[in-house]
Design an enzyme around this catalytic site. Structure first.
Site, PDB file in Angstrom:
ATOM      1  N   ARG A  70       0.839  -1.183   0.000  1.00 23.13           N
ATOM      2  CA  ARG A  70       0.000   0.000   0.000  1.00 23.13           C
ATOM      3  C   ARG A  70       0.883   1.246   0.000  1.00 23.13           C
ATOM      4  NH1 ARG A  70      -1.883   0.689   4.374  1.00 23.13           N
ATOM      5  NH2 ARG A  70      -1.335  -1.135   5.579  1.00 23.13           N
ATOM      6  N   TYR A 198      -1.421  -3.592  -6.823  1.00 20.38           N
ATOM      7  CA  TYR A 198      -1.245  -4.277  -5.547  1.00 20.38           C
ATOM      8  C   TYR A 198      -2.556  -4.309  -4.744  1.00 20.38           C
ATOM      9  CZ  TYR A 198      -0.278  -5.323  -0.779  1.00 20.38           C
ATOM     10  OH  TYR A 198      -0.357  -5.891   0.449  1.00 20.38           O
ATOM     11  N   LYS A 207      -9.638  -2.329   1.611  1.00 22.58           N
ATOM     12  CA  LYS A 207      -9.304  -1.160   2.440  1.00 22.58           C
ATOM     13  C   LYS A 207     -10.093   0.077   2.003  1.00 22.58           C
ATOM     14  CE  LYS A 207      -6.147  -3.554   4.622  1.00 22.58           C
ATOM     15  NZ  LYS A 207      -6.380  -4.002   6.000  1.00 22.58           N
ATOM     16  N   HIS A 227     -10.831  -2.207  11.521  1.00 24.02           N
ATOM     17  CA  HIS A 227      -9.725  -3.051  11.046  1.00 24.02           C
ATOM     18  C   HIS A 227      -9.507  -4.151  12.083  1.00 24.02           C
ATOM     19  CE1 HIS A 227      -5.231  -3.088   9.613  1.00 24.02           C
ATOM     20  NE2 HIS A 227      -5.938  -4.000   8.997  1.00 24.02           N
ATOM     21  N   SER A 249      -1.263  -3.679  10.803  1.00 29.80           N
ATOM     22  CA  SER A 249      -0.902  -4.662   9.781  1.00 29.80           C
ATOM     23  C   SER A 249       0.279  -5.509  10.242  1.00 29.80           C
ATOM     24  CB  SER A 249      -0.513  -3.947   8.490  1.00 29.80           C
ATOM     25  OG  SER A 249      -1.556  -3.084   8.116  1.00 29.80           O
ATOM     26  N   CYS A 251       0.680  -7.848  12.560  1.00 23.51           N
ATOM     27  CA  CYS A 251       0.911  -8.137  13.986  1.00 23.51           C
ATOM     28  C   CYS A 251       0.303  -9.481  14.354  1.00 23.51           C
ATOM     29  CB  CYS A 251       0.292  -7.062  14.868  1.00 23.51           C
ATOM     30  SG  CYS A 251       1.289  -5.588  15.016  1.00 23.51           S
ATOM     31  N   THR A 254      -4.155 -12.595  11.351  1.00 20.52           N
ATOM     32  CA  THR A 254      -4.573 -13.844  10.695  1.00 20.52           C
ATOM     33  C   THR A 254      -4.278 -15.032  11.614  1.00 20.52           C
ATOM     34  OG1 THR A 254      -4.177 -12.800   8.556  1.00 20.52           O
ATOM     35  CG2 THR A 254      -4.375 -15.197   8.563  1.00 20.52           C
ATOM     36  N   ASN A 255      -3.123 -15.012  12.269  1.00 26.17           N
ATOM     37  CA  ASN A 255      -2.787 -16.115  13.187  1.00 26.17           C
ATOM     38  C   ASN A 255      -3.783 -16.209  14.347  1.00 26.17           C
ATOM     39  OD1 ASN A 255      -0.550 -16.537  11.601  1.00 26.17           O
ATOM     40  ND2 ASN A 255       0.938 -15.742  13.074  1.00 26.17           N
ATOM     41  N   ASP A 278      -9.495  -9.629   9.048  1.00 21.28           N
ATOM     42  CA  ASP A 278      -8.981  -8.286   8.750  1.00 21.28           C
ATOM     43  C   ASP A 278      -9.994  -7.158   8.996  1.00 21.28           C
ATOM     44  OD1 ASP A 278      -6.766  -6.694   7.847  1.00 21.28           O
ATOM     45  OD2 ASP A 278      -7.774  -6.406   5.928  1.00 21.28           O
ATOM     46  N   ASN A 365       6.142  -8.753   1.938  1.00 19.95           N
ATOM     47  CA  ASN A 365       4.697  -8.487   1.908  1.00 19.95           C
ATOM     48  C   ASN A 365       4.006  -9.359   0.853  1.00 19.95           C
ATOM     49  OD1 ASN A 365       2.371  -7.107   2.796  1.00 19.95           O
ATOM     50  ND2 ASN A 365       2.516  -5.633   1.119  1.00 19.95           N
ATOM     51  N   SER A 366       4.612 -10.505   0.524  1.00 14.97           N
ATOM     52  CA  SER A 366       3.969 -11.410  -0.442  1.00 14.97           C
ATOM     53  C   SER A 366       2.719 -12.010   0.190  1.00 14.97           C
ATOM     54  CB  SER A 366       4.938 -12.499  -0.885  1.00 14.97           C
ATOM     55  OG  SER A 366       5.439 -13.198   0.232  1.00 14.97           O
ATOM     56  N   ARG A 367       1.780 -12.403  -0.641  1.00 13.30           N
ATOM     57  CA  ARG A 367       0.443 -12.709  -0.146  1.00 13.30           C
ATOM     58  C   ARG A 367      -0.135 -13.982  -0.727  1.00 13.30           C
ATOM     59  NH1 ARG A 367      -1.992  -8.646   3.407  1.00 13.30           N
ATOM     60  NH2 ARG A 367      -0.377  -7.063   3.532  1.00 13.30           N
ATOM     61  N   ARG A 398       2.513  -4.007  18.653  1.00  9.90           N
ATOM     62  CA  ARG A 398       3.831  -4.582  18.842  1.00  9.90           C
ATOM     63  C   ARG A 398       4.603  -3.634  19.750  1.00  9.90           C
ATOM     64  NH1 ARG A 398       6.614  -8.327  15.443  1.00  9.90           N
ATOM     65  NH2 ARG A 398       4.845  -8.859  14.119  1.00  9.90           N
ATOM     66  N   GLY A 492      -0.645 -20.225  19.643  1.00  9.08           N
ATOM     67  CA  GLY A 492      -1.769 -20.930  20.281  1.00  9.08           C
ATOM     68  C   GLY A 492      -1.915 -20.595  21.753  1.00  9.08           C
ATOM     69  N   ASN A 494      -1.823 -17.902  23.128  1.00  8.09           N
ATOM     70  CA  ASN A 494      -2.613 -16.681  23.337  1.00  8.09           C
ATOM     71  C   ASN A 494      -4.031 -17.002  23.810  1.00  8.09           C
ATOM     72  OD1 ASN A 494      -0.439 -15.141  22.591  1.00  8.09           O
ATOM     73  ND2 ASN A 494      -1.067 -14.926  20.460  1.00  8.09           N
TER      74      ASN A 494
HETATM   75  C1  OXD Z   1      -2.999  -4.538   5.752  1.00  9.91           C
HETATM   76  C2  OXD Z   1      -3.606  -5.633   5.010  1.00  9.91           C
HETATM   77  O1  OXD Z   1      -2.017  -3.966   5.290  1.00  9.91           O
HETATM   78  O2  OXD Z   1      -4.504  -6.272   5.568  1.00  9.91           O
HETATM   79  O3  OXD Z   1      -3.495  -4.198   6.824  1.00  9.91           O
HETATM   80  O4  OXD Z   1      -3.219  -5.870   3.858  1.00  9.91           O
HETATM   81 MN    MN Z   2      -5.247  -5.283   7.338  1.00  7.90          MN
END
Ligand code: OXD
Ligand code: MN
Length: 594
Positions: A70, A198, A207, A227, A249, A251, A254-255, A278, A365-367, A398, A492, A494
């Protein structure tokens, strides 16, 4: 009044006149349509097929090396009144912004196909959902939008029945960073994005719509566009409660959304259900609770670091029917990224022979883009029209020092301050320096489509008679000891913190009252079976009053930066805590039955 479809047709004609595409394709979202589009992209090189045996239906897209994240410095909120965008956004006058980008859009689609992509953010039949249409000349964007949103004929029918939709115009243009702009016109419910292919700049449902325009719509309609991930926690008694959590972003949203309980918890019967990773749209229901939907239908997740140990659910879901962007590949054409314990890269994300001296195999930042249902922990409640009721809201960042593992806000207004004061070290998801502390209120700094001061006022407004609001917490998985090592194992484990949070929600867990909020005593957390020393747990939960006084001073300064629109209620909250820090000793409060 003209119907939505009339206004859609007129807009499509206007855009075609401006951009001069070779042809126009209205997307219906069918499997035949996506099959054909994928074949075309494989033939053109937009997509590269991956190993069909190990990764059936998967492909790789390589973006332009200067177009991998972004671009906040090129992202604008264009409101008539500059103060409505606020100091948290780059602003441009709408007339000037339209003129600037329209000049770039002129003839931009010559020789290309213009795709008209109707989409719905959220379940098609949910009253909380909102629709949009993205016009784009990128087939890669179409393929991603088909995974990330409810795209096609059903969305078009809903648009026909409603009186408004968000208009998003996108072209990859020349992929020239000097001719790249991501413009938002919240007063017109419109987005214009040019010069980038991107994800966050080009998949306009995510977003741009679901957060920037969505937050504006949410304020005017009395809901919240955040978010946040949404996760369901099922206890051994079979009750599932839902938590929404905001982290900047990269942090670990997703986990956390796909967490696997530690073995002892699994054995006891705990389960985790993923609703979203997200974005969260929340609206007060007739019962006064906040009900939430995930407006997205897929995950656009960061690949590096995804492995059996860190996120086995994510790894399992991306073995088939996944679009990879900017990862490396192995000799037998499997996707590869740093942190993946199996395989060896031979090509890097730019398609060059892999050479560690030239940098990582996968871009940081690969996705991956994948349908939500493919996640083993996917919850069918993600399709529920009414959404799920939220019991707790978590803010986090963080913070290598200062901030304890978890604390609870005393009440809603204190929670809003905790969210407003959130900060984190920067990561690779946006361009710019990595590892610098920046305040990122509610993790919305890059995504709030209006003045943060007004946004805080909107948050505070939910606290009214009849409201049954969730409790608000702050977590920090990233606190480090003097040796520079993380004090908390994370992942886990957490769940132990989430268990305490849910215990606070139903009054079964104890806490100690401190000036910054309610903090668990060591005995209040289940640390059984964790290799963590008593000294480390004390450090994890400890509060350094002097350091917190400086933090509160910094928060006060940060709030003052928003000027006269900043709600007095929030400033009072900051002052009260600063005063308490200077005077109040910690005291213990126990749960009624704890
Ligand atoms: C971000 C994303 O950058 O979810 O927050 O891609
Ligand atoms: Mn995000």
């Amino acid at each position: 009044m003209a119907s939505s479809l009339e206004s859609l047709n007129r807009w499509v004609e206007d855009v075609a006149r401006l951009t001069e595409p070779a042809q126009i394709h209205w997307c219906n979202g069918s499997s035949g349509e996506i099959r054909l589009l994928t074949e075309q992209m494989l033939a053109s090189g937009d997509l590269i097929a991956l190993n069909e045996e190990t990764h059936p239906g998967c492909s790789l897209h390589r973006s332009s090396p200067t177009d991998v994240a972004r671009v906040e410095h090129l992202t604008y909120i264009c409101t008539r009144n500059r103060d409505d965008a606020g100091p948290n956004n780059h602003w441009m006058d709408p007339a000037e912004a339209h003129a600037k980008v329209d000049a770039l859009f002129a003839g931009a689609m010559r020789g290309r196909t213009m795709y008209v992509v109707p989409y719905c953010m959220g379940p098609i039949d949910s009253p909380i959902s909102r629709c949009g249409v993205e016009i784009t000349d990128s087939p890669y964007v179409v393929a991603n939008m088909r995974i990330m949103t409810r795209m096609g004929a059903a969305a078009l029918s809903r648009i026909e029945a409603e009186d408004s939709f968000v208009k998003g115009l996108h072209s990859t243009g020349e992929l020239d960073p000097d001719k790249r702009f991501i413009m938002h016109f919240p007063e017109e419910l419109a987005i214009k994005s040019i010069g980038s292919g991107y994800g966050g700049n080009a998949l306009l449902g995510k977003k741009c719509h679901a957060l920037r325009i969505g937050s504006w719509q949410a304020r005017s309609e009395g809901w919240l566009a955040e978010h946040m991930l949404i996760v369901g926690i099922e206890n051994p008694q079979g009750e599932t409660r839902y938590i929404a959590a905001a982290f900047p972003s990269a942090c670990g949203k997703t986990n956390l959304a796909m967490l696997i309980p530690p073995e002892s918890y699994r054995e006891a019967g705990w389960k985790v259900w993923t609703i979203g990773d997200d974005i969260c749209w929340m609206k007060p229901g007739a019962d006064g609770q906040l009900w939430a939907i995930n407006p997205e239908a897929g995950y656009f997740g960061v690949a590096p670091g995804t492995d059996h140990k860190t996120n086995p659910n994510a790894l399992a879901m991306i073995q088939r029917d996944t679009i990879y962007t900017n990862v490396g590949i192995t000799a037998d054409n499997q996707p590869w990224w740093e942190g993946l314990s199996e395989g060896q890269p031979v090509s890097d994300w730019q398609g060059r022979a892999y050479d560690p001296a030239k940098g990582p195999a996968a871009h940081p930042n690969s996705r991956f883009t994948v349908a939500a249902q493919q996640c083993p922990s996917w919850s069918p409640q993600a399709e529920a029209a009414q959404g799920v009721p939220i019991s707790a809201i978590i803010f986090g960042g963080r913070r290598p020092s200062l901030v304890p593992l978890v604390f609870e806000a005393r009440d809603w207004a204190h929670g809003v301050l905790v969210g407003a004061a959130m900060g984190s070290e920067t990561t690779a998801a946006a361009t710019g320096a990595v590892g610098v502390l920046r305040r990122d209120s509610m993790a919305m700094k890059p995504f709030c489509g209006y003045n943060f001061a007004d946004y805080f006022t909107h948050w505070l407004s939910f606290d009214k008679p009849g409201a049954k609001l969730p409790k608000i917490f702050h977590v920090n998985w990233f606190r480090k000891g003097a040796d520079g090592k993380y004090l908390w194992p994370g992942f886990g484990e957490n769940l132990r913190v989430l268990e305490w949070i849910l215990g606070r929600c139903d009054g079964t867990a104890g806490a100690e009252e401190t000036a910054i909020g309610l903090v668990p005593g060591i005995a209040d957390l289940n640390l059984d079976g964790l290799a963590i020393t008593p000294a480390a747990s004390r450090e994890l939960l400890g509060i350094d009053e002097q350091a917190w006084q400086s933090e509160l001073a910094a928060i006060g300064k940060y709030l003052d930066g928003f000027g006269a629109r900043m709600p007095q209620r929030l400033k009072d909250e900051q002052r009260m805590i600063a005063e308490a820090l200077a005077s109040k000793p910690a005291k213990s409060i126990r749960a009624a039955n704890g």
